[in-house]
Design a protein around this motif. Sequence first.
Motif, short mmCIF file in Angstrom:
data_model
loop_
_atom_site.label_atom_id
_atom_site.label_comp_id
_atom_site.label_asym_id
_atom_site.label_seq_id
_atom_site.Cartn_x
_atom_site.Cartn_y
_atom_site.Cartn_z
N ALA A 1 35.88 10.40 37.56
CA ALA A 1 35.03 11.36 38.26
C ALA A 1 33.63 11.36 37.68
N LEU B 1 45.20 16.19 33.87
CA LEU B 1 43.95 15.51 33.49
C LEU B 1 43.81 15.37 31.98
N ARG C 1 43.04 11.76 44.40
CA ARG C 1 41.62 12.10 44.20
C ARG C 1 41.33 13.50 44.71
N ALA D 1 42.56 15.88 42.16
CA ALA D 1 41.69 15.92 40.98
C ALA D 1 40.45 16.77 41.25
N VAL D 2 39.87 16.63 42.43
CA VAL D 2 38.71 17.43 42.79
C VAL D 2 39.06 18.92 42.71
N VAL E 1 31.19 17.82 41.92
CA VAL E 1 32.30 16.99 41.50
C VAL E 1 32.48 15.85 42.51
N TRP F 1 42.53 12.09 30.49
CA TRP F 1 41.23 11.56 30.91
C TRP F 1 40.26 11.57 29.73
N VAL G 1 34.86 12.51 42.80
CA VAL G 1 35.97 11.75 42.23
C VAL G 1 36.08 10.40 42.90
N HIS G 2 36.28 9.35 42.11
CA HIS G 2 36.47 8.00 42.62
C HIS G 2 37.80 7.48 42.07
#
Length: 385
Positions: free
Chosen positions: A62, A94, A23, A26-27, A55, A97, A57-58
Motif C-alpha cells: 500500500a 496486516l 486489496r 486491506a483498504v 490509502v 507487513w 492499495v496495490h
Amino acid sequence: MTYVVTVETCIPEGTPEMDPLQRAGAVALIEDGFDSVRAVEGPDGLEVDILDTIVAVHPGGALLKVVVDAPALEFAEDSVRVLVDELLERTELLADWEIERCEVELHQDLALASLEAADGPDAPPDDPVARKARHAEAPTDHATGTGPDAARRSATVRNRMLELADELRSLPPARFGVLDDEEGLAVPPESARLAAGALVHATDVLVDELFEDVQVLTQEDATVAECEGPLWHLERLPDRYALQYDAPFARRFLVTVIALTTRFTDGSFQRLGCVAEELALRLLLSQTTMILELHDLLDEDVSAALDVLTDHLYEDMDHEYLYDDGQDEHDEHGEHGEHDEHGERVAADAPLGVAPVPFDAWFTPFNRGRYIHPSAADEPDTAAR
C-alpha cells in the motif's frame, strides 16, 4: 506546519500478491485504523495532529499519504512512522507487513518553513536540500556518526535504476537509440538502460507528487492560479489555463499519468492518446532528467538516449505552442488541427499553421484508435461536441 508524509508498505517477502478482494479488505482495515486516531504523540511529548489520509492499495502492499500538523519535518516523519507501525502491528491481518519508506518529499516552500521552525544547537543545515539529505541518510549508528559516502550512494542509485529498466516493457533499448548493428550513431546499451530505469523511478516520484498537488487543491478548493499552498507539478502546465486547473482537473490529469505510465510498463503502449498525455510525458521526462542530474548520472550518452526516446514518443511538438501565450486557439484548420483521410492528426510544418488545442479537448482522443482511461475521458456530451 502542514506536511504530507508518504509511507510505502509491502506484504511479507514470498507472500502471493493480493487479489482484488484482499486489496479491498486491506483498504478497509487501514482506513479504519486511521479513523480511530486523531493525533499521535511525537518526540519530546509534542502532539502531532492527523488532518487527512489517502490509502492506495496495490497487489504488493500500500501507498499511504498522511497529512499532519507538526512543528517540524522530523516530527512529522517520526510520528507517522510510529503511527503506521502500531496500526499494522495491532491489525492481525496486516501484522507481517513492513514499512519500506516513510518521509516527507520536500517542496522548496515547505523546506524553508521547516527550517524556520527548527532551532537550537543541533539545528540542521540552512540549505533545504542538504537538510533533507542529512535527515534521510542519517546513520543508524548515532554513536559513530558514520554513513555511506556520496560515491557509494550514487553507485547504489545507478544499480537500482539499471534493475528498474526491465520494467519498461513497452520501450525496448532500440527506442532509446541502441542499434542492432554498428552503423549510425548508437547509444551504449548501459546508458539506454540507465535512462529507462530513471524513467521508471521518475514515474513513482511524479505520481506521488501529483497526489499531493491534488490534495492541496482539494483542501483549498482553489485553482492553480488561486492556490496559496506549494504545488509540485500542476503549476508547470501552460499558464494561460491556470484558472481552470482545479481539483477535478487535477484528478483527471493524475489518472492520465497513471494510465500512460502503466502502458509503458505492461507492454501495451502504442501511441500517445491525447494532449493531456503529451503534457504528462513532458512532466515525466523533466522529472527523469532532474533525478539523473541530482545523482550525477546524466552524461552525454544518457542524455542522447532520452532525446531519442522523446523523438520516438512525440508524433509532433504542437503541444509546445500551449506554452506560447501569443498563439490563438483557433486557426484555419479548426479547433483540432488538420487530419488525414483516416482521421489521423497531421502535424503542421510551421508555427503559422499551428494552434493550441482548446482546453476542453485535452482529454479528447486524437482519433478513435487512441486509448483514454475511462476515469479521465470526456463526458459523452463533451465528446459529442
